[in-house]
Write an enzyme that holds these catalytic residues in place. Sequence first.
Site, PDB file in Angstrom:
ATOM      1  N   LYS A  96      57.613  68.865  -7.868  1.00 22.86           N
ATOM      2  CA  LYS A  96      57.030  68.381  -6.596  1.00 22.86           C
ATOM      3  C   LYS A  96      57.819  68.662  -5.288  1.00 22.86           C
ATOM      4  O   LYS A  96      57.196  68.879  -4.117  1.00 22.86           O
ATOM      5  CB  LYS A  96      56.721  66.836  -6.715  1.00 22.86           C
ATOM      6  CG  LYS A  96      55.525  66.623  -7.592  1.00 22.86           C
ATOM      7  CD  LYS A  96      54.708  65.494  -7.395  1.00 22.86           C
ATOM      8  CE  LYS A  96      53.415  65.355  -8.166  1.00 22.86           C
ATOM      9  NZ  LYS A  96      53.534  64.967  -9.646  1.00 22.86           N
ATOM     10  N   GLU A 118      50.817  59.944  -0.121  1.00 23.97           N
ATOM     11  CA  GLU A 118      50.360  58.821  -1.215  1.00 23.97           C
ATOM     12  C   GLU A 118      51.217  59.382  -2.372  1.00 23.97           C
ATOM     13  O   GLU A 118      51.568  60.315  -2.488  1.00 23.97           O
ATOM     14  CB  GLU A 118      48.741  59.406  -1.360  1.00 23.97           C
ATOM     15  CG  GLU A 118      48.835  60.785  -2.444  1.00 23.97           C
ATOM     16  CD  GLU A 118      49.157  61.812  -1.991  1.00 23.97           C
ATOM     17  OE1 GLU A 118      49.419  61.905  -0.563  1.00 23.97           O
ATOM     18  OE2 GLU A 118      49.224  62.793  -2.853  1.00 23.97           O
ATOM     19  N   SER A 385      57.159  71.023 -16.160  1.00 25.43           N
ATOM     20  CA  SER A 385      56.842  70.503 -14.715  1.00 25.43           C
ATOM     21  C   SER A 385      57.861  69.341 -14.367  1.00 25.43           C
ATOM     22  O   SER A 385      58.156  69.300 -13.082  1.00 25.43           O
ATOM     23  CB  SER A 385      55.441  70.110 -14.556  1.00 25.43           C
ATOM     24  OG  SER A 385      55.040  69.098 -15.450  1.00 25.43           O
TER      25      SER A 385
HETATM   26  C1  LIG Z   1      52.772  64.806 -10.665  1.00 27.90           C
HETATM   27  C2  LIG Z   1      53.202  65.795 -11.835  1.00 27.90           C
HETATM   28  C3  LIG Z   1      52.298  66.453 -12.503  1.00 27.90           C
HETATM   29  C4  LIG Z   1      51.009  66.678 -12.185  1.00 27.90           C
HETATM   30  O1  LIG Z   1      50.408  67.150 -10.980  1.00 27.90           O
HETATM   31  P1  LIG Z   1      50.007  68.647 -10.618  1.00 27.90           P
HETATM   32  O2  LIG Z   1      49.673  68.707  -9.161  1.00 27.90           O
HETATM   33  O3  LIG Z   1      48.901  68.928 -11.429  1.00 27.90           O
HETATM   34  O4  LIG Z   1      51.083  69.653 -11.213  1.00 27.90           O
HETATM   35  C5  LIG Z   1      52.734  67.370 -13.690  1.00 27.90           C
HETATM   36  N1  LIG Z   1      53.913  67.120 -13.936  1.00 27.90           N
HETATM   37  C6  LIG Z   1      54.768  66.284 -13.214  1.00 27.90           C
HETATM   38  C7  LIG Z   1      56.285  66.169 -13.815  1.00 27.90           C
HETATM   39  C8  LIG Z   1      54.375  65.554 -12.246  1.00 27.90           C
HETATM   40  O5  LIG Z   1      55.432  64.759 -11.607  1.00 27.90           O
END
Ligand SMILES: *Cc1c(COP(=O)(O)O)cnc(C)c1O
Length: 404
Positions: A96, A118, A385
């Site tokens: 993020k 948000e 992610s």
């Molecule tokens: C917020 C988040 C997501 C989901 O958000 P996307 O916009 O779909 O990437 C996925 N993985 C993690 C670790 C997150 O914090």
Amino acid sequence: MTTAKTSTALPDKNGHFGSFGGSFVPETLVTALGELTAEYEAAKSDPEFQAELDRLLREFCGRETPLYPAERWTEKLGGAKIYLKREDLLHTGAHKINNALGQVLLAKRLGKKRIIAETGAGQHGVATATVAARFGLECVVYMGAIDMERQHLNVVRMRLLGAEVRGVEAGQKTLKEAVNEALRDWVTNVRTTHYILGSALGPHPYPMMVRDFHRVIGVEARKQILVHEERLPDLLVACVGGGSNAIGLFHPFLEDADVKMVGVEAGGHGIRHGEHAARFQGGKLGVLQGTKTWLLADEDGQIELTHSISAGLDYAAVGPEHAFLQDSGRVEYDFATDEEALDAFKELAHTEGIIPALESSHALAYVKKIAPKMSQDQIIIVNLSGRGDKDVEQASKYLLAEEA
Ligand SMILES: *Cc1c(COP(=O)(O)O)cnc(C)c1O
């Protein structure tokens, strides 16, 4: 697969990805969104802006992130070779911050002194509070009252970083209501304030801009796999909430017709009304929070309740570019249930010594199913992610219940 329709030139100038996307906002925001689009286009072709972004991505956020061969997990699954793109190693623990940093630099360019955002689980709120602190900007984060309870640690982190966290008591008291509140604030304070939206969602230019700030994931992965393997991967896998980490990985590969891509949504307790957040399973076309896309709504168009064990995937609409990529057949979308995600969560921790975010565990769950069916000379890149430290308590509740 159908002929690989390339879409790297999208969206059009009004933010349309085919019949999806666009900008459905109150009149008071039209000018601000126009200014934002113009400033973003200027920044994009400004070498100074790009150089500062690159430098901070490196020195503040920790890019580039490794592309890590998961040798023991590969061996255990007995099929395709698996690489993890380690976004979990970034500052604040997830992808993020790529977007939050890009947008804060843009806010500075626009002369905005105040940042709003948000947040659902609090990850985007923490990333935003972090970059706001780094640039000495006032920061207000809207968060559903229920999420504030569930994710108390992230509330504390945001406050330590100097942000004000405003609880939202409306409706389900979660992410959707927090977005509404942030939009309301923006309408009122648009002259002084930039809204850092947290996923590839919302009105134009957000889906495009957020995607572009995350493209670095796929650009690096492409370069790295060519060094490791001297060829492109067979399959890319990423979890899809709004879709920002997935589009960041996928986008630089879209024109490589031989690279297959799968986005994995949250199947929650299973595909029944109100018990999941898999928009491509039983969702419909509609407009939510500024964009036209696939979403979960009932016959009357009321947004349905959603559920996922991972707060980051628990949202009723998917980013419009994913709606387009699904429609064109270029990307396939599948889902993983809470239980499958937890299994993958445990397995990665045990075999690789890496605790993944529950969101990322949905992508891992898909890999767990597909890798054994692929041959050993095939290659998968899965986007890790985020890291799972934030999820340890949540996971232990389920895992202990399992043992009892
Ligand atoms: C917020 C988040 C997501 C989901 O958000 P996307 O916009 O779909 O990437 C996925 N993985 C993690 C670790 C997150 O914090």
